[in-house]
Design an enzyme around this catalytic site. Structure first.
Site, PDB file in Angstrom:
ATOM      1  N   ALA A  13      14.897   4.442  13.131  1.00  0.00           N
ATOM      2  CA  ALA A  13      15.637   5.592  13.662  1.00  0.00           C
ATOM      3  C   ALA A  13      15.300   5.921  15.108  1.00  0.00           C
ATOM      4  O   ALA A  13      16.096   6.552  15.804  1.00  0.00           O
ATOM      5  CB  ALA A  13      15.382   6.805  12.765  1.00  0.00           C
ATOM      6  N   ALA A  14      14.127   5.503  15.578  1.00  0.00           N
ATOM      7  CA  ALA A  14      13.762   5.789  16.967  1.00  0.00           C
ATOM      8  C   ALA A  14      14.209   4.682  17.918  1.00  0.00           C
ATOM      9  O   ALA A  14      13.928   4.735  19.116  1.00  0.00           O
ATOM     10  CB  ALA A  14      12.251   5.993  17.085  1.00  0.00           C
ATOM     11  N   GLY A  15      14.902   3.688  17.383  1.00  0.00           N
ATOM     12  CA  GLY A  15      15.327   2.567  18.227  1.00  0.00           C
ATOM     13  C   GLY A  15      16.610   2.849  18.964  1.00  0.00           C
ATOM     14  O   GLY A  15      17.164   3.945  18.905  1.00  0.00           O
ATOM     15  N   ILE A  17      19.722   1.573  18.576  1.00  0.00           N
ATOM     16  CA  ILE A  17      20.916   1.836  17.764  1.00  0.00           C
ATOM     17  C   ILE A  17      20.808   3.238  17.168  1.00  0.00           C
ATOM     18  O   ILE A  17      21.768   4.013  17.168  1.00  0.00           O
ATOM     19  CB  ILE A  17      21.082   0.764  16.658  1.00  0.00           C
ATOM     20  CG1 ILE A  17      21.376  -0.599  17.291  1.00  0.00           C
ATOM     21  CG2 ILE A  17      22.194   1.146  15.686  1.00  0.00           C
ATOM     22  CD1 ILE A  17      21.461  -1.766  16.303  1.00  0.00           C
ATOM     23  N   ARG A  93      16.427  -9.406  18.480  1.00  0.00           N
ATOM     24  CA  ARG A  93      16.299 -10.696  19.161  1.00  0.00           C
ATOM     25  C   ARG A  93      16.221 -10.447  20.654  1.00  0.00           C
ATOM     26  O   ARG A  93      16.997  -9.670  21.206  1.00  0.00           O
ATOM     27  CB  ARG A  93      17.532 -11.553  18.834  1.00  0.00           C
ATOM     28  CG  ARG A  93      17.459 -12.951  19.371  1.00  0.00           C
ATOM     29  CD  ARG A  93      18.427 -13.851  18.629  1.00  0.00           C
ATOM     30  NE  ARG A  93      19.805 -13.443  18.809  1.00  0.00           N
ATOM     31  CZ  ARG A  93      20.699 -14.116  19.525  1.00  0.00           C
ATOM     32  NH1 ARG A  93      20.345 -15.220  20.132  1.00  0.00           N
ATOM     33  NH2 ARG A  93      21.939 -13.696  19.626  1.00  0.00           N
ATOM     34  N   GLN A 113      11.284  -2.656   1.704  1.00  0.00           N
ATOM     35  CA  GLN A 113      12.328  -1.622   1.642  1.00  0.00           C
ATOM     36  C   GLN A 113      13.220  -1.800   0.416  1.00  0.00           C
ATOM     37  O   GLN A 113      13.662  -0.821  -0.176  1.00  0.00           O
ATOM     38  CB  GLN A 113      13.125  -1.609   2.944  1.00  0.00           C
ATOM     39  CG  GLN A 113      12.236  -1.116   4.095  1.00  0.00           C
ATOM     40  CD  GLN A 113      12.919  -1.006   5.432  1.00  0.00           C
ATOM     41  OE1 GLN A 113      14.100  -1.293   5.568  1.00  0.00           O
ATOM     42  NE2 GLN A 113      12.172  -0.588   6.434  1.00  0.00           N
ATOM     43  N   THR A 130      22.020  -3.564   8.997  1.00  0.00           N
ATOM     44  CA  THR A 130      22.396  -3.889  10.377  1.00  0.00           C
ATOM     45  C   THR A 130      21.319  -4.751  11.041  1.00  0.00           C
ATOM     46  O   THR A 130      21.627  -5.635  11.835  1.00  0.00           O
ATOM     47  CB  THR A 130      22.597  -2.578  11.180  1.00  0.00           C
ATOM     48  OG1 THR A 130      23.705  -1.872  10.621  1.00  0.00           O
ATOM     49  CG2 THR A 130      22.871  -2.848  12.648  1.00  0.00           C
ATOM     50  N   ASN A 132      18.812  -7.488  12.114  1.00  0.00           N
ATOM     51  CA  ASN A 132      18.967  -8.949  12.046  1.00  0.00           C
ATOM     52  C   ASN A 132      17.726  -9.670  11.528  1.00  0.00           C
ATOM     53  O   ASN A 132      16.617  -9.186  11.736  1.00  0.00           O
ATOM     54  CB  ASN A 132      19.278  -9.484  13.445  1.00  0.00           C
ATOM     55  CG  ASN A 132      20.739  -9.352  13.750  1.00  0.00           C
ATOM     56  OD1 ASN A 132      21.589  -9.496  12.892  1.00  0.00           O
ATOM     57  ND2 ASN A 132      21.035  -9.044  15.014  1.00  0.00           N
ATOM     58  N   ASP A 160      31.363  -7.763  14.767  1.00  0.00           N
ATOM     59  CA  ASP A 160      32.069  -9.000  15.110  1.00  0.00           C
ATOM     60  C   ASP A 160      33.579  -8.800  14.925  1.00  0.00           C
ATOM     61  O   ASP A 160      34.390  -9.259  15.738  1.00  0.00           O
ATOM     62  CB  ASP A 160      31.559 -10.139  14.221  1.00  0.00           C
ATOM     63  CG  ASP A 160      30.040 -10.185  14.200  1.00  0.00           C
ATOM     64  OD1 ASP A 160      29.464 -10.514  15.243  1.00  0.00           O
ATOM     65  OD2 ASP A 160      29.445  -9.838  13.171  1.00  0.00           O
ATOM     66  N   HIS A 188      26.442 -13.237  10.366  1.00  0.00           N
ATOM     67  CA  HIS A 188      26.433 -12.523  11.646  1.00  0.00           C
ATOM     68  C   HIS A 188      25.539 -13.318  12.601  1.00  0.00           C
ATOM     69  O   HIS A 188      24.376 -12.993  12.828  1.00  0.00           O
ATOM     70  CB  HIS A 188      25.912 -11.091  11.490  1.00  0.00           C
ATOM     71  CG  HIS A 188      25.710 -10.417  12.818  1.00  0.00           C
ATOM     72  ND1 HIS A 188      26.746 -10.090  13.647  1.00  0.00           N
ATOM     73  CD2 HIS A 188      24.580 -10.056  13.482  1.00  0.00           C
ATOM     74  CE1 HIS A 188      26.272  -9.553  14.754  1.00  0.00           C
ATOM     75  NE2 HIS A 188      24.953  -9.525  14.682  1.00  0.00           N
TER      76      HIS A 188
HETATM   77  P1  NAD Z   1      15.077  -1.413  18.613  1.00  0.00           P
HETATM   78  O1  NAD Z   1      13.906  -2.317  18.792  1.00  0.00           O
HETATM   79  O2  NAD Z   1      15.503  -0.541  19.736  1.00  0.00           O
HETATM   80  O3  NAD Z   1      14.791  -0.464  17.375  1.00  0.00           O
HETATM   81  C1  NAD Z   1      14.325  -0.969  16.177  1.00  0.00           C
HETATM   82  C2  NAD Z   1      13.459   0.102  15.578  1.00  0.00           C
HETATM   83  O4  NAD Z   1      13.062  -0.318  14.293  1.00  0.00           O
HETATM   84  C3  NAD Z   1      12.195   0.369  16.391  1.00  0.00           C
HETATM   85  O5  NAD Z   1      12.131   1.749  16.719  1.00  0.00           O
HETATM   86  C4  NAD Z   1      11.084  -0.037  15.444  1.00  0.00           C
HETATM   87  O6  NAD Z   1       9.934   0.789  15.555  1.00  0.00           O
HETATM   88  C5  NAD Z   1      11.768   0.159  14.090  1.00  0.00           C
HETATM   89  N1  NAD Z   1      11.152  -0.572  13.008  1.00  0.00           N
HETATM   90  C6  NAD Z   1      10.537  -1.779  13.028  1.00  0.00           C
HETATM   91  N2  NAD Z   1      10.039  -2.069  11.838  1.00  0.00           N
HETATM   92  C7  NAD Z   1      10.356  -1.048  11.023  1.00  0.00           C
HETATM   93  C8  NAD Z   1      10.110  -0.763   9.662  1.00  0.00           C
HETATM   94  N3  NAD Z   1       9.403  -1.593   8.892  1.00  0.00           N
HETATM   95  N4  NAD Z   1      10.583   0.391   9.156  1.00  0.00           N
HETATM   96  C9  NAD Z   1      11.257   1.246   9.908  1.00  0.00           C
HETATM   97  N5  NAD Z   1      11.519   1.053  11.219  1.00  0.00           N
HETATM   98  C10 NAD Z   1      11.061  -0.089  11.758  1.00  0.00           C
HETATM   99  O7  NAD Z   1      16.282  -2.295  18.068  1.00  0.00           O
HETATM  100  P2  NAD Z   1      17.824  -1.945  18.013  1.00  0.00           P
HETATM  101  O8  NAD Z   1      18.451  -2.353  19.275  1.00  0.00           O
HETATM  102  O9  NAD Z   1      18.001  -0.540  17.525  1.00  0.00           O
HETATM  103  O10 NAD Z   1      18.329  -2.993  16.921  1.00  0.00           O
HETATM  104  C11 NAD Z   1      17.921  -2.897  15.580  1.00  0.00           C
HETATM  105  C12 NAD Z   1      18.323  -4.144  14.829  1.00  0.00           C
HETATM  106  O11 NAD Z   1      19.737  -4.265  14.759  1.00  0.00           O
HETATM  107  C13 NAD Z   1      17.857  -5.452  15.453  1.00  0.00           C
HETATM  108  O12 NAD Z   1      17.460  -6.328  14.410  1.00  0.00           O
HETATM  109  C14 NAD Z   1      19.098  -6.000  16.124  1.00  0.00           C
HETATM  110  O13 NAD Z   1      19.031  -7.389  16.308  1.00  0.00           O
HETATM  111  C15 NAD Z   1      20.127  -5.605  15.100  1.00  0.00           C
HETATM  112  N6  NAD Z   1      21.506  -5.623  15.544  1.00  0.00           N
HETATM  113  C16 NAD Z   1      22.429  -6.001  14.622  1.00  0.00           C
HETATM  114  C17 NAD Z   1      23.762  -6.006  14.949  1.00  0.00           C
HETATM  115  C18 NAD Z   1      24.806  -6.400  13.939  1.00  0.00           C
HETATM  116  O14 NAD Z   1      25.982  -6.435  14.291  1.00  0.00           O
HETATM  117  N7  NAD Z   1      24.475  -6.701  12.694  1.00  0.00           N
HETATM  118  C19 NAD Z   1      24.159  -5.629  16.232  1.00  0.00           C
HETATM  119  C20 NAD Z   1      23.184  -5.234  17.149  1.00  0.00           C
HETATM  120  C21 NAD Z   1      21.848  -5.218  16.789  1.00  0.00           C
HETATM  121  C1  LMR Z   2      24.776  -8.438  18.311  1.00  0.00           C
HETATM  122  O1  LMR Z   2      25.623  -9.074  17.698  1.00  0.00           O
HETATM  123  O2  LMR Z   2      25.021  -7.757  19.319  1.00  0.00           O
HETATM  124  C2  LMR Z   2      23.343  -8.501  17.853  1.00  0.00           C
HETATM  125  O3  LMR Z   2      23.285  -9.025  16.555  1.00  0.00           O
HETATM  126  C3  LMR Z   2      22.517  -9.229  18.854  1.00  0.00           C
HETATM  127  C4  LMR Z   2      21.644 -10.271  18.280  1.00  0.00           C
HETATM  128  O4  LMR Z   2      20.479  -9.933  18.006  1.00  0.00           O
HETATM  129  O5  LMR Z   2      22.118 -11.394  18.105  1.00  0.00           O
END
Ligand code: NAD
Ligand code: LMR
Length: 329
Positions: A13-15, A17, A93, A113, A130, A132, A160, A188
């Site tokens: 939640a602090a990340g 997204i 990533r 989880q 969400t 990855n 996507d 994905h």
């Molecule tokens: P981010 O690093 O900004 O935030 C991730 C957060 O998750 C961090 O605050 C971290 O402390 C927290 N975290 C790590 N381990 C944890 C745990 N065990 N329990 C709870 N929280 C935990 O990353 P982001 O940019 O917010 O992206 C989050 C994820 O979403 C990444 O894996 C990214 O690749 C993925 N993503 C997926 C898509 C999609 O379309 N599926 C698109 C974009 C990003």
């Molecule tokens: C995206 O599609 O933007 C993310 O999944 C980025 C990634 O980690 O591939």
């Protein structure tokens, strides 16, 4: 306004997204302006202070739909009674990192989880992944939650799907509202198959409107499939606001229904439809209603599509075998 808040758990939640997602959920974009929402936010211990700051900002928005916020670093406490869990927290990533590298790093998170959801979530729990590698993380969580029906686990390919809508609209001089029945098949990842052969633009077959197979193969598909990497390259970090928006779109349509006369793309447990190995979390065209989904059946698949669909399935089989080897499922 109804009185019982819907409990929405969000991890990470602090990340990045989270910083977009939480405010959208709290303002009613997910459940509507008449449904109070309680946010239950999970973070790792070092990120709790930053999360406290985000909660201060949520307070300062004075959203009428936000009934309360709880935060914590213990999944069994934070997931307690959750009706919807959006599993975002994972290691994103970064430049030069392969998706395969993420499997091991993230496997432990989704094992724990899944177990916690199994123990403490509400009976009507729905789980959207969400973080990855989203499909395989969902598979890990699902496998570790034996008491939760498997169809309650989905992974996000709506981003996507949305990317494909925008690319096709630009190419055809239409708007995203004119486009229906587009599909993202598979993972994905860069092997995903964005399919416009069944899509419609203004009621006409999209591939015929485009009339340019070379564009589909050499431009459209790679642009959509590699968009995540392009954003990382440009921004220096992965997509955030668009990922949050797609996470909302996917959960909202799952709970409230996909648009009439259309379908959405969602990664769900394969039942073998379209010759995809059963049990993979594979993105299909789905129609959703009231928290349930059904795979759209009966689409004709030509040799080109078959090859693409099988290639992305093969990658998911590899990921499944890798996490099986690691003892995660
Ligand atoms: P981010 O690093 O900004 O935030 C991730 C957060 O998750 C961090 O605050 C971290 O402390 C927290 N975290 C790590 N381990 C944890 C745990 N065990 N329990 C709870 N929280 C935990 O990353 P982001 O940019 O917010 O992206 C989050 C994820 O979403 C990444 O894996 C990214 O690749 C993925 N993503 C997926 C898509 C999609 O379309 N599926 C698109 C974009 C990003
Ligand atoms: C995206 O599609 O933007 C993310 O999944 C980025 C990634 O980690 O591939």
């Amino acid at each position: 306004m109804s009185t019982t808040p819907v409990k929405v758990a969000v991890t990470g939640a602090a990340g990045q997204i989270g910083y977009s997602l939480l405010f959208r959920i709290a303002s009613g974009d997910l459940l509507g302006k008449d449904t109070p929402v309680q946010l239950q936010l999970l973070e790792i211990t070092p990120a709790l202070k930053a999360l406290e700051g985000v909660v201060m900002e949520l307070d300062d928005c004075a959203f009428p739909t936000l009934a309360g916020v709880e935060i914590g670093d213990d999944a069994n406490t934070v997931f307690d009674g959750a009706n919807l869990a959006l599993l975002v927290g994972a290691r994103p990533r970064t430049k030069g990192m392969e998706r395969g590298d993420l499997l091991e790093a993230n496997g432990a998170i989704f094992t724990a989880q899944g177990k916690a959801l199994n123990e403490v979530a509400a009976d009507n729990i729905r789980i959207g992944v969400t973080g990855n590698p989203a499909n395989t993380n969902a598979l890990i969580a699902m496998t570790n939650a034996p008491d939760i029906p498997q169809e309650r686990f989905t992974a996000l390919t709506r981003l996507d799907h949305n990317r494909a809508l925008s690319q096709l609209a630009a190419k055809t001089g239409s708007t995203v509202r004119d486009i229906k029945k587009l599909t993202i098949w598979g993972n994905h990842s860069a092997t995903q198959y964005p399919d416009i052969f069944h899509a419609e633009v203004g009621g006409k077959n999209a591939a015929e409107v485009v009339g340019d197979q070379a564009w589909i193969e050499n431009d459209f598909i790679p642009t959509v499939a590699k968009r995540g990497a392009a954003i990382i390259e440009a921004r220096g970090s992965s997509s955030a606001a668009s990922a949050a928006s797609a996470t909302i779109d996917a959960a909202r349509d799952w709970l409230h229904g996909s648009p009439a006369g259309d379908w959405v793309s969602m990664a769900v447990r394969s039942d073998g439809s379209y010759g995809i190995p059963e049990g993979l979390i594979y993105s299909y065209p789905v129609v959703t209603k009231g928290g349930d989904w059904e795979i759209v059946q009966g689409l004709e698949i030509d040799d080109f599509s078959r090859g693409r669909m099988d290639a992305t399935a093969a990658e998911l089989v590899e990921e499944r075998d890798a996490v099986t080897g690691l003892g995660l499922i």
